[in-house]
Design an enzyme around this catalytic site. Structure first.
Site, PDB file in Angstrom:
ATOM      1  CE1 TYR A 109       6.585  17.439 -15.622  1.00 49.42           C
ATOM      2  CE2 TYR A 109       4.306  16.759 -15.329  1.00 49.42           C
ATOM      3  CZ  TYR A 109       5.645  16.609 -15.048  1.00 49.42           C
ATOM      4  OH  TYR A 109       6.054  15.611 -14.199  1.00 49.42           O
ATOM      5  CD  GLU A 197       9.252  14.907 -15.354  1.00 46.22           C
ATOM      6  OE1 GLU A 197      10.489  14.903 -15.537  1.00 46.22           O
ATOM      7  OE2 GLU A 197       8.716  15.438 -14.376  1.00 46.22           O
TER       8      GLU A 197
END
Ligand code: ADP
Ligand code: MG
Length: 398
Positions: A109, A197
């Site tokens: 992530y 992101e």
């Protein structure tokens, strides 16, 4: 402002972030054609909507042939996809991205956000890629690595190396990881983003680092500086009420209650919503008409609030400094004369030209309920709405 995954990937790749080969399609046939152009023997068809969580909702499909691509994209086009990020109404799928399927060895992530407490861009990383950051922070908070960027010097190589080592990446990958991180940072900084992101950022079986997903959000107030980003806006992905408001220069946020609010200033809007709740009601929206609103602008705001069929009472609450109560009163009356409504309208005016404003309302002969304090206005709005409900008022047709 949000953009689609394929657009974010195109931007990030210009900043040196590696992404899988992919191409956009507006129809199932075009999707199949795109896969032939891309070559290879396994592809992923990805619904392009402004929301994450598509994988779990059927919006990401691995395909091995033309027939599978046609079938997967036919199931997507024109449908609404509902994920935990779309809200119950879902988002319409009008574009799909066809991408080479990647052999994933590891998912990471990576997020860049504006951290308000340190007033810095913050990098957030975790070895638990694939999960949403909310899940990671609830289930594996210890896995989250954070670093803030000193704006005077920008993101430093040593910070990237520290994160790479904390993630346990192989030494051979550190250079490309650093390039990826710095690319994301520069895209964030140079384009006035508020969020980047990449979830997941993957290490492939062959040892490459690729952004498999990409999401970018930009500061609306900076879009005049980046017309090439501003033109990526896709209105089909926005709440139609908020979209209409933005086109009219109004600050509007749609909510789920029944009492429409027309207010000036964000602070007063928040206070009005709180007072409605205290009085036992639920606001249907947040609408700030701003300063110096003309009667035309007020009338537009009124029509916008009325276009939400859940609105069963309207509360106009104006504390006029730069605004003029007489203009506000005139705007409300113009809107009501042009399109009469059969729901309670409550108006509370205070400040500049309040007497003139009250006179205009009184002389209009319209059944406007007036109030002198915010508390009184909220109570009258909620009571009038409750009375209507008791009489069996139904949802309005708009
Ligand atoms: P979302 O976050 O909206 O669910 P993603 O783009 O992250 O969408 O895709 C979901 C999952 O699908 C990823 O975590 C990854 O495992 C898989 N995936 C996505 N793109 C590819 C690709 N090009 N090749 C292989 N797997 C992929
Ligand atoms: Mg994702």
């Amino acid at each position: 402002m949000d953009i689609h995954e394929y657009q974010a990937k195109e931007i990030l790749s210009q900043f040196g972030v590696e992404v899988p080969a992919g191409a956009l399609a507006y129809s199932p046939e075009q999707a199949a054609y795109r896969s032939r152009e891309l070559g290879g023997d396994r592809w992923v068809v990805k619904a392009q909507v402004h929301a994450g969580g598509r994988g779990k909702a059927g919006g990401v499909q691995v395909c091995g042939s033309d027939a599978e691509i046609l079938e997967a994209s036919e199931a997507m086009f024109g449908r609404k996809i509902v994920t935990h990020q779309t809200g119950p109404a879902g988002k319409g799928i009008y574009r799909v991205y066809v991408e080479a399927a990647v052999d994933i060895a590891r998912e990471i992530y990576l997020g860049l956000v504006l951290d308000r407490s340190s007033q810095r861009v913050m990098i957030v990383c975790s070895g638990e890629g694939g999960m949403e950051i909310e899940e990671i922070s609830a289930e594996r908070p210890d896995s989250i690595i954070r670093a803030t960027v000193e704006p005077a010097v920008g993101l430093q190589d040593f910070q990237c190396r520290e994160i790479a080592f904390a993630l346990g990446l192989d030494a051979a990958l550190v250079q490309s990881f650093t390039r990826t991180l710095k690319g994301c940072y520069l895209a964030f900084r140079d384009l006035d983003a508020t969020m980047v992101e990449i979830n997941p950022l993957v290490v492939t079986g062959a040892g490459r680092i690729l952004a498999l997903d990409a999401k970018m959000t930009f500061d609306d107030n900076a879009m005049f500086r980046h017309p090439q980003v501003a033109e990526l806006r896709d209105k089909s992905q926005e709440d139609p009420r908020e979209c209409r408001a933005a086109d009219r220069g109004l600050n509007y946020v749609g909510l789920t209650g029944n009492i429409g609010c027309i207010v000036n200033g964000a602070g007063l809007a928040m206070a009005t919503m709180d007072t409605i709740k205290l009085a036992g009601g639920e606001p249907a929206n947040f609408l700030d008409i701003g300063g110096g609103a003309t009667p035309e602008r007020v009338a537009k705001a009124f029509r916008l609030v009325m276009s939400d069929k859940n609105v069963q009472a309207v509360l106009v609450n104006i504390f006029a400094g730069i605004n003029r109560c007489d203009w506000v009163a005139q705007g409300v009356i113009d809107a009501l004369r042009a399109d009469p409504v059969d729901i309670p309208v409550i108006v509370r005016l205070s400040g500049t030209n309040v007497e003139e404003g009250q006179k205009i309302l009184a002389k209009s002969g319209l059944p406007i309920i007036r109030a002198s304090t915010l508390e009184e206005a909220a109570e009258r709005a909620v009571n009038a709405w409750k009375n209507d409900q008791a009489k069996g008022a139904k949802l309005r047709a708009v």
